[in-house]
Design a protein around this motif. Structure first.
Motif, mmCIF file in Angstrom:
data_model
loop_
_atom_site.group_PDB
_atom_site.id
_atom_site.type_symbol
_atom_site.label_atom_id
_atom_site.label_comp_id
_atom_site.label_asym_id
_atom_site.label_seq_id
_atom_site.Cartn_x
_atom_site.Cartn_y
_atom_site.Cartn_z
ATOM 1 N N MET A 34 0.831 -1.196 0.000
ATOM 2 C CA MET A 34 0.000 0.000 0.000
ATOM 3 C C MET A 34 0.867 1.249 0.000
ATOM 4 S SD MET A 34 -3.226 -1.029 2.368
ATOM 5 C CE MET A 34 -4.210 0.238 1.574
ATOM 6 N N GLY A 35 0.267 2.357 -0.404
ATOM 7 C CA GLY A 35 1.056 3.570 -0.482
ATOM 8 C C GLY A 35 0.205 4.824 -0.534
ATOM 9 N N TRP A 36 0.898 5.934 -0.483
ATOM 10 C CA TRP A 36 0.290 7.256 -0.613
ATOM 11 C C TRP A 36 0.917 7.975 -1.799
ATOM 12 C CZ3 TRP A 36 -3.774 8.783 2.302
ATOM 13 C CH2 TRP A 36 -4.021 8.095 3.492
ATOM 14 N N PHE A 37 0.055 8.545 -2.621
ATOM 15 C CA PHE A 37 0.465 9.403 -3.718
ATOM 16 C C PHE A 37 -0.089 10.792 -3.435
ATOM 17 C CE2 PHE A 37 1.943 6.481 -7.133
ATOM 18 C CZ PHE A 37 1.631 5.276 -6.543
ATOM 19 N N ARG A 38 0.410 11.774 -4.168
ATOM 20 C CA ARG A 38 -0.165 13.126 -4.077
ATOM 21 C C ARG A 38 -0.100 13.797 -5.444
ATOM 22 N NH1 ARG A 38 4.480 16.140 -0.331
ATOM 23 N NH2 ARG A 38 6.103 16.264 -1.953
ATOM 24 N N GLN A 39 -1.019 14.732 -5.617
ATOM 25 C CA GLN A 39 -1.057 15.482 -6.866
ATOM 26 C C GLN A 39 -1.395 16.932 -6.566
ATOM 27 O OE1 GLN A 39 -3.694 13.922 -9.879
ATOM 28 N NE2 GLN A 39 -2.547 14.947 -11.490
ATOM 29 N N ALA A 40 -0.468 17.797 -6.918
ATOM 30 C CA ALA A 40 -0.663 19.239 -6.756
ATOM 31 C C ALA A 40 -1.251 19.796 -8.049
ATOM 32 C CB ALA A 40 0.661 19.904 -6.435
ATOM 33 N N PRO A 41 -1.916 20.941 -7.984
ATOM 34 C CA PRO A 41 -2.506 21.533 -9.194
ATOM 35 C C PRO A 41 -1.467 21.733 -10.285
ATOM 36 C CG PRO A 41 -3.310 22.645 -7.241
ATOM 37 C CD PRO A 41 -2.225 21.718 -6.775
ATOM 38 N N GLY A 42 -1.788 21.267 -11.470
ATOM 39 C CA GLY A 42 -0.899 21.448 -12.601
ATOM 40 C C GLY A 42 0.284 20.519 -12.641
ATOM 41 N N LYS A 43 0.344 19.577 -11.703
ATOM 42 C CA LYS A 43 1.481 18.650 -11.649
ATOM 43 C C LYS A 43 1.002 17.213 -11.770
ATOM 44 C CE LYS A 43 4.549 21.604 -8.921
ATOM 45 N NZ LYS A 43 5.461 21.668 -7.737
ATOM 46 N N LYS A 87 5.398 21.675 4.798
ATOM 47 C CA LYS A 87 5.831 22.821 4.014
ATOM 48 C C LYS A 87 4.739 23.174 3.003
ATOM 49 C CE LYS A 87 10.600 21.097 4.199
ATOM 50 N NZ LYS A 87 11.772 20.679 3.385
ATOM 51 N N PRO A 88 4.692 24.412 2.539
ATOM 52 C CA PRO A 88 3.694 24.773 1.524
ATOM 53 C C PRO A 88 3.758 23.884 0.287
ATOM 54 C CG PRO A 88 4.639 26.754 2.468
ATOM 55 C CD PRO A 88 5.426 25.594 3.039
ATOM 56 N N GLU A 89 4.951 23.415 -0.054
ATOM 57 C CA GLU A 89 5.085 22.548 -1.231
ATOM 58 C C GLU A 89 4.510 21.150 -1.015
ATOM 59 O OE1 GLU A 89 7.487 24.333 0.254
ATOM 60 O OE2 GLU A 89 9.413 23.274 0.251
ATOM 61 N N ASP A 90 4.070 20.838 0.202
ATOM 62 C CA ASP A 90 3.382 19.575 0.458
ATOM 63 C C ASP A 90 1.895 19.668 0.126
ATOM 64 O OD1 ASP A 90 5.391 19.246 3.398
ATOM 65 O OD2 ASP A 90 5.646 18.161 1.507
ATOM 66 N N THR A 91 1.435 20.865 -0.205
ATOM 67 C CA THR A 91 0.026 21.057 -0.546
ATOM 68 C C THR A 91 -0.337 20.252 -1.785
ATOM 69 O OG1 THR A 91 -0.075 23.273 0.425
ATOM 70 C CG2 THR A 91 -1.677 22.754 -1.295
#
Length: 125
Positions: A34-43, A87-91
């Motif tokens: 199992m895992g966690w992914f993330r997606q920021a706007p435009g990325k 950090k803000p970049e974790d948004t």
């Protein structure tokens, strides 16, 4: 089929902490990687962390090492992500994912079999 439901997201100030949870239903995921992914706007969506079925093996992207901890409770069919020193970049929207590895000890989460709907994490500066 496996259903994954994330919770625990929200708005936090830089330097703060959050704990994400992912509850699985439909069948046991005890034997799944199992895992966690993330997606920021435009990325593009990116892998944050992964954990083997036993919990003995973990993998993190470099930018979260030392700040995030992935863990699981197979008795509760639940995955966690403890996030600190945010950090803000974790948004981003954070997604839970599962791969049926049939009990093989691996942190390889791709190709992924199941996805959650995502939970928003916003870190203000």
């Amino acid at each position: 089929q496996v259903q994954l439901v994330e919770s625990g997201g929200g708005l936090v100030q830089a330097g703060g902490s959050l704990r994400l949870s992912c509850a699985a239903s439909g069948r046991t995921v005890s034997w799944y990687t199992m895992g966690w992914f993330r997606q920021a706007p435009g990325k593009e969506r990116e892998l944050v962390a992964a954990i083997s079925w036993s919990g003995a093996s973990t993998n993190y992207r470099d930018s979260v090492k030392g700040r995030f901890t992935i863990s699981r409770d197979n008795a509760k069919n639940t995955l966690y992500l403890q996030m600190g020193s945010l950090k803000p970049e974790d948004t981003a929207v954070y997604y839970c994912a599962a791969r049926d590895t049939r009990g093989f000890e691996t942190v390889l989460i791709i190709p992924t079999d199941y996805w959650g709907q995502g939970t928003q994490v916003t870190v203000s500066s």
